[in-house]
Structure formats: C-alpha cells, structure tokens
Design an enzyme around this catalytic site. Structure first.
Site, mmCIF file in Angstrom:
data_model
loop_
_atom_site.group_PDB
_atom_site.id
_atom_site.type_symbol
_atom_site.label_atom_id
_atom_site.label_comp_id
_atom_site.label_asym_id
_atom_site.label_seq_id
_atom_site.Cartn_x
_atom_site.Cartn_y
_atom_site.Cartn_z
ATOM 1 N N CYS A 1 47.355 -10.318 -16.147
ATOM 2 C CA CYS A 1 46.676 -11.484 -15.585
ATOM 3 C C CYS A 1 45.235 -11.560 -16.093
ATOM 4 C CB CYS A 1 46.677 -11.438 -14.057
ATOM 5 S SG CYS A 1 45.741 -10.050 -13.373
ATOM 6 N N ASP B 1 31.290 -37.143 -47.239
ATOM 7 C CA ASP B 1 30.773 -37.118 -48.598
ATOM 8 C C ASP B 1 31.705 -37.969 -49.457
ATOM 9 O OD1 ASP B 1 29.299 -36.134 -50.919
ATOM 10 O OD2 ASP B 1 31.147 -35.034 -51.356
ATOM 11 N N ASP C 1 33.081 -31.302 -49.875
ATOM 12 C CA ASP C 1 33.844 -30.369 -50.703
ATOM 13 C C ASP C 1 33.009 -29.571 -51.692
ATOM 14 O OD1 ASP C 1 33.229 -32.486 -52.465
ATOM 15 O OD2 ASP C 1 34.954 -31.990 -53.714
ATOM 16 N N ASP D 1 27.247 -29.696 -50.541
ATOM 17 C CA ASP D 1 27.579 -30.105 -49.170
ATOM 18 C C ASP D 1 27.435 -28.962 -48.172
ATOM 19 O OD1 ASP D 1 28.290 -32.718 -49.940
ATOM 20 O OD2 ASP D 1 30.300 -32.073 -50.503
#
Length: 825
Positions: A90, A512, A711, A715
């Site tokens: 639990c 982008d 990508d 970036d």
C-alpha cells in the site's frame, strides 16, 4: 536535508567522482570544501582517479556535500541505482521504504513506485552503497534486490507470474474453507428452519468447534501472510495495509475464540461468534489482491512489448563468411545481412540492397519505409520483402530501441508533483485509520445499544477493513505506467515522467520551422522553361553544372535530376561567383545559373519571369534562373517544403485549444508564406537561438504555459527554457538531450498525440485520486456507524472487505483505459 539519525550504523567512507579538477590547487580546494561540510569527519582527494573520499559522521548530509563541492566550482555526479522491493502492499509501504532509504547517509534522493515495486535511489558512492541500502530496506520490514544492468523484463514477469500463481492457489484454498462456514452461519441467520436443524444435528458447542477449525485453517494458511507482515510493522510503529487486515481479523477471531471456549467471560447477550467475518475478510482481500496483481501485470505490457522486439541473433559477414552470432556480440562496423521477413538486430546504415521496413513498433507509423543505400535502419524493426546489407553503427545500450526502453522505464518510475501531496497524506493514513477504529470501539462501548461489546467490535473491525490505502498508492503510478507505455507505442517518448503534468497544462506551442514544420532539406519544387527549351534537357545541364557547387541549394537541383534518372555530364571551366551564381561548360554549351542579380550581371533581362518570381516568393520559395548559351532558359524554385502532415498537425493542436506560434531564422516573407501554408497565424521571423529563448521567456512572463518543439542544435536552449521541451526524433542528439519529450518519427502529428495522452493521463489520475480519497472519506464514517442513529444502517465487515478489494481493482482498471488513448490522432 538528509541527516544520519543516531540509531543508524555509520558508513565508514564514501568515495565519489569529482569532475573539473585540473591541478593540485583543485585538490586542496575540493578537500577544503568537503571538510567544511557539517558531518564530514575526514576528506581526501585522489587526483589520479579524480575521486573524493569522505568519512561521514553524525549530521552528515549528501545534499550538503553536493552543494559545497558545486559552490567550489566542481561537480559531483551521484549515481542512480534501482532496487526491486518486495512485500509492499500500500501507499504507507511506499512512504516507509522511502524514509528508510533517505536515512542512509550517502543517499541524496529516493523515490519508490508501488506499481512497479521499484525504488530509484540517487546515491553518492554508487554500487558500493548497495549493502547499506538493502540493509535499510530490510530493517524497515521489506526485501530488496539490486537491479543489475543485465536484468531483463523476463525476471520481473516471472516474479509477477509467481505472485499471481500463489494468490490464485490461496484464494481457492481460502474460498473452499470459507464457503461452508459462510453458508452455515449466514444461512442460519437468514433462514430460521436451517438454524433449528443445525442445533438439532450438532448439539452443544459442536458447530462453533467446526467454525473454529475452518477459521483457524484460513487464518494460519492463506491468511498467515497478513500476520507475518502486519504484526511486525505494527510493532515497529509503522502499521500498513497488512496491519489493518491482521488487527481486524484477529479481533473478530479472538472474540469468537472467547465465545467458543470461555463463554462465561462475556455477558449472555454478547456471546456471538464472528469466524465467518474473519474468513470472508481474508478471502475477499486475497481475491482483491489477485485481481489487482493481474491488472497491474497488464499495465507494463507496453514496455514488455518493446523488450520483446530485441533480437537474439544476427547474421554478420566476417572475413568474407556469413555467420550467425548473438546480437549482443555485434560490434559497430560489422556488416549485417538481412533477409525478407527478418527482424533487424541493431541500428545501422544500409550499404547495398533494397527493401521496405516496417517501423510501426518504433515510430507508430503504419506505412513501411523504403530502404536503400545510405538509409538508416533501426534495431527491432521488421524487414518486409527485399534483402540488404547494412553496417552496424549503434549496438547494445546505444541502440534506439534500448534507449526507448530505458526512457520509458525512467518515465514510468517518475513521480509527478501531484504524487508528492498524495505521499504526504498516505504517510499518516494507516495510523489514522487505526485511531479511528479505536475511537469507534470506544464510542460504541459507551453509547451503543446492548450488546455493546458486539456492536463495538463489529464496527471497529469494519473501519479497519474498509480503509484502502492501496488505491491511493496506485492512483498515480498505474496511470503513468499505462500512459507512457501507450505513448511509446504511438512514437512519443516521455523522457521525464513530470512532463506528463507540465504538457497537460500547456496552452501555447512554439514550433521551430526548419526540420519541424518543414522537411529541413531544400528541394526543387518548380521548373518553368522559356519558349524553345526542353525541361528535361535544361534540368540535366543545370544539374551537371550545380554538381560542382557546394551550395545547399545546388544539391536540391542535383537530387531532382537524379530522381528523374537524368545523366550528369562533366563540367569544364567551372566558376563560382559568391553571392551571385555559378557558370561553366557542359557538353560544349555555356551554362550559367544563379540569383536574379547574377542574370542582371551577365546582361540578361528576367522580365518574362517576373510574375512567376513574385508568385514563388509569396509561396516562400527561392527563385533561381538558368541561362544556356547566353539566353535566359528557365526559372527554378527551391524551397524547404512543408511536411505532408504539418497542416493537419497544426489544425490538431488548435483543435485542442492551443495557441500555435512559429519561430524561424528565415526572412519574414518566407516565414509568413510557410506559416500561412501550415495554418499558423503568429510568426517570429529572423530569429537567432537567443531570440527563440527570449520568445519563450516573454510568453512565460505573460503567464502562459509554453511547449517548444524543435530539432536542431540551435533549438536546445529554447527546449530547455520551455515548460515542456519536445524534440523531433530525427533531429540532433543535443536537441533530444535538452528535451522532456521525443517524437520518434519526426512527425509533428505525434505532438498532437503527446498532448492528448498527457491530458488523458492527468485526467485519469484525477479520477483515480477522486475515487481513492472519496471512497475512504465517505465509507470509513459509514463503517464507523455514522448512519445508525438516523437510519439504523450498519456496514458489515465482510462488505467492507469486498469494497476495499474492489477499490484498488477499480483504480488499476481505470488506468488501463489509457491503452486506448491517442486513437484517431
């Protein structure tokens, strides 16, 4: 801060690697910084091995040591270890194991996941600290085992299968022993003639002796686990779910024992037996755990399917001979041979041959991908009809499939911010329930009707049994497991589990342009020739000339010619005029190609193509011109075309209520043309990497929750700055490492699926928590008898046991609905 308690046995030394040391002065500086940390008895640096060794004393804090070394200008990188934890039942168990691990001096952070039964520990000293970690867990009443690097999913599956097999056996045994007891006892209450017949057939106390034998077999057989685990936990002052069941059933059993063997101790009106309550509770709780174990087994199916994609053997060429070897023995540079229908063993680059490869299990895209020389292949994917050879580039842990399995596993083991609040509540939940049961017993004893003993016992047991900390402990991790697994199947990798919560809260998506919305590679899109010229001939001549150029736009023209199977001819007298164009002689003909200013420079008017140039510019394309033998021959358009799915992806993001912004380093005219074509209304053009970061910061300053999708290397800063960074999987490693989420296929529609799944997971967690807390808040008072004064309603402990078992099953089953999330996206 993690400090050594006086009761914890001291660790002799902790050795940790330190990065950034370059000379003897650095050694002295690190030693001095470490020595100044409270609780550090001695510190010594080995410059050759770049290792700091400290002797901890009372008051030592791993966190404080890390801060001190960092402040001195150096970095200590703790290791992350994983432990399998057994016997957790639990949310209270989770809290107890985490506290036990945090008491180990070398531990900086510890996180325990009830759904996976694993602990993730950030520790100084690495694997040398495993004995201390395991000892701490065992001292808390649980079993621990280090997860080794070579461990596979089969080991975990075998453990789950054993657990389900054992529970199935015990449920059958408990059920068969409980059924006659339940039928006889409850049948006597419901049907009076049955009661009279039993009294006649079994005179005296015989029936109670039979009940006693059956109940004892259940409690000391299938039910013994609750006492073996629950009683020690209670004696340690840390009661858990097992303690609640143990105390509740023991109370009913021993009360019945007194009635059976010493009835004179009780008033005549209180001489009842509750053997059936004790046995039914044990049986129903076991049944609930069996159903829960089966459901939990299904939550990890996604990662098991990914692990199942791993190939056992590979056919390689070595010394000119083909041989089958274990895929683990393949090394980078090996030539691997793939035949039709085979699964690819490792990542690599095709060197010859041609085929189509089914990459759906990695990218989520159903259409097979064409592979020929130069194409990248991914381990775990399936070759279709053709055959080819490829050179292995990434093997073992470096393979994309291995990284996907690792990232999914890490995300599934993560804790969302909302889970921290749940953990704080569940830490005191079981003790609070036991207190509520004691209070219930006392109130009924003082104010309840006669026989007060009976009412007090039944209601106190009902409170103990109906409470369900299991549901609270499973509410968040099961949803995360199923959700991240489903996302991986659809080509979305959550590198950090917390990204589920941050992405679900996003209201603005910044995209982008290059490589995200567009393909990222220039292509020839338009070619219009002047009167008297042949299109194929013009393209062949210009491509031959451009094959000598290093300009990226030149490559697009050459590729277009190759795509049409046009042959390229040798070039004589090649010249490049920087910023203008190129010229040369091909097959005896003078060829010149370049920008409009180049045509003006060589004295050619381009008016006849003025309208075409205007149109192409508005479409975001770059117009170039070609002249043959001094005559204007054609206008050529080059552009980075929009990916086929970008328009629908942008529409999908908008449909989710998100504001979409495009940011690019391109000029405004081109940027706006691309944005218009993609359906984007807001554009930030001519952006440098810093501009992208500033754009994200400005949006966040306005209170917006921002996701950035990119990508490239440029970036990476914006990906890190955004609330949620999403990297396109076909991009650079730097971008992927800076992101929270990776879109494997490089398809922007995966971003729509990511948002959809994140929202579904958080919504599912909310439903689970509402049920788990609402269930306990509402039913514990009912079990205590709050409805009795007004409505005469009491809750049987047996009903409480059934409700408790079904509560956790409901939570896991609700989480399993996420296996359908993202459909149709």
């Amino acid at each position: 801060m993690n400090q050594i308690p006086k009761t914890f046995p001291p660790i002799s030394t902790i050795a940790v690697p330190v990065a950034g040391m370059t000379c003897a002065s650095c050694v002295r500086r690190v030693e001095k910084a470490a020595a100044g940390v409270p609780g550090v008895e001695t510190s010594a640096v080995n410059f050759a091995t770049e290792t700091l060794t400290v002797t901890p004393a009372e008051g030592f804090s791993a966190e404080a040591l890390l801060r001190a070394i960092h402040a001195a200008g150096y970095e200590v990188k703790p290791e992350v270890l994983e432990l399998d934890i057994d016997d957790m039942t639990c949310a209270s168990c989770v809290s107890r194991v985490e506290k036990a691990l945090l008491k180990v001096p070398s531990v900086e952070k510890a996180s325990v996941n009830l759904a996976t039964n694993k602990a993730t520990v950030t520790v100084l000293g690495g694997r040398s600290q495993l004995p201390a970690l395991i000892k701490a867990v065992e001292k808390a009443g649980y079993k621990a085992r280090a997860v080794e690097a070579g461990d596979d999913e089969d080991r975990g599956q075998l453990a789950r299968d054993r657990e389900i097999s054992t529970l199935t056996r015990d449920v059958w045994i408990a059920g068969l022993l409980t059924l006659p007891l339940f039928v006889l006892e409850m049948g006597s209450h419901i049907y009076a003639p049955m009661h009279h017949w039993l009294m006649g057939a079994l005179p005296g106390n015989t029936l109670n002796y039979i009940y006693f034998a059956l109940a004892t077999a259940v409690l000391l057989g299938p039910g013994l686990r609750f006492f073996e685990k629950g009683v020690p936990a209670l004696l340690r002052g840390g009661p858990d779910m097992n303690s609640l069941v143990a105390v509740g059933t023991a109370a009913a059993y021993f009360y019945s024992l007194v009635t059976t063997f010493a009835p004179g101790v009780l008033p005549a009106e209180a001489r009842y037996v509750y053997y059936e309550a004790a046995t039914v509770i044990i049986t129903l709780v076991l049944l609930g755990r069996l159903l829960e174990a089966r459901a939990k087994g299904r939550t990890g199916q996604a990662i098991r399917r990914l692990a199942g994609l791993q190939v056992k053997t590979a056919r390689v060429e070595r010394d000119g001979v083909e041989q089958d070897i274990a895929s683990g023995d393949v090394v980078a540079g090996d030539i691997v041979v793939i035949r039709p229908g085979e699964r690819i063993a490792v990542d690599g680059e095709v060197i010859d041959g041609h085929s189509y490869v089914d990459e759906a299990m990695i990218s989520g895209e159903p259409v097979p991908v064409e592979k020929q020389a130069g194409a990248i292949v991914i381990g775990g994917t399936i070759n279709k009809s053709g055959s080819f050879r490829f050179r292995a580039t990434k093997v073992g842990a470096d393979m994309m499939l291995s990284q996907i399995i690792r990232m999914v596993g890490e995300a599934q083991g993560a804790k969302l911010p909302i889970q921290m609040m749940v953990d704080r509540i569940t830490a005191w939940f079981v003790p609070a329930v036991m207190g509520a049961a004691a209070l219930t017993f006392g109130v009924w004893m003082m104010f309840g009707p006669e026989p007060a003993y009976t009412y007090a016992l039944v209601n106190a047991v009902a409170v103990l049994i109906i409470a369900c900390p299991c549901a609270m402990g499973l509410a968040t991790p099961t949803s995360i497991m199923v959700g991240t697994g489903r996302a991986a199947e659809l080509g979305v990798l959550f590198r950090k589990g917390e990204a589920l919560q941050t992405l679900s809260e996003v209201d603005t998506v910044v995209l982008d342009k290059t490589g995200t919305i567009t393909r990222g590679e220039p292509e020839l899109t338009d070619l219009k020739v002047a009167e008297g010229f042949d299109e194929a001939e013009v393209l062949a001549l210009v491509a031959s000339l451009e094959s000598r150029s290093e300009h990226p736009l030149a490559a697009a023209i050459v590729e277009a010619a190759k795509a049409r199977d046009l042959s390229l001819q040798p070039v004589d007298g090649f010249e490049a005029s920087v910023g203008f164009g190129v010229s040369g002689t091909v097959s005896g003909r003078r060829i010149e190609a370049g920008a409009d200013r180049y045509m003006v420079k060589i004295g050619l008017a381009i008016d006849r193509f003025a309208a075409d140039a205007e149109r192409l510019g508005d479409e975001g394309k770059t117009p170039l011109y070609a002249a043959i033998d001094g005559k204007l021959a054609a206008i050529i358009a080059i552009s980075d075309p929009i990916k086929p799915t970008s328009v629908s992806a942008v529409a999908g993001l908008k449909a989710l209520g998100l504001k979409v912004i495009m940011v690019t380093g391109d000029n405004r005219r081109t940027a706006e043309a691309v944005a218009k074509a993609a359906g984007i209304d807001e554009v930030v053009a001519e952006a440098l990497p810093q501009t992208k970061v500033e754009t994200v910061k400005a949006l966040k300053a306005k209170g917006q929750k921002v996701a950035f999708v990119g990508d490239g290397i440029n970036d990476a800063p914006a990906l890190a700055e955004a609330d949620t960074g999403i990297a396109v999987g076909t991009g650079t490693d730097v971008a992927i490492e800076s992101a929270d989420i990776v879109l494997v296929a490089g398809d922007l529609t995966a971003a729509v699926r990511a948002v959809t799944i994140a929202r579904a997971v958080i919504r599912n967690i909310g439903q689970n928590l509402f049920w788990a807390f609402g269930y306990n808040v509402l039913l514990i008072p009912v079990a205590a008898g709050i409805l009795y004064p007004s409505f005469g309603i009491l809750l049987s402990p047996m009903i409480g046991a059934a409700a408790m078992g079904l509560s956790s099953v409901f939570v896991v089953t609700n989480a399993l609905r996420l296996k359908r999330a993202g459909q149709g996206q």
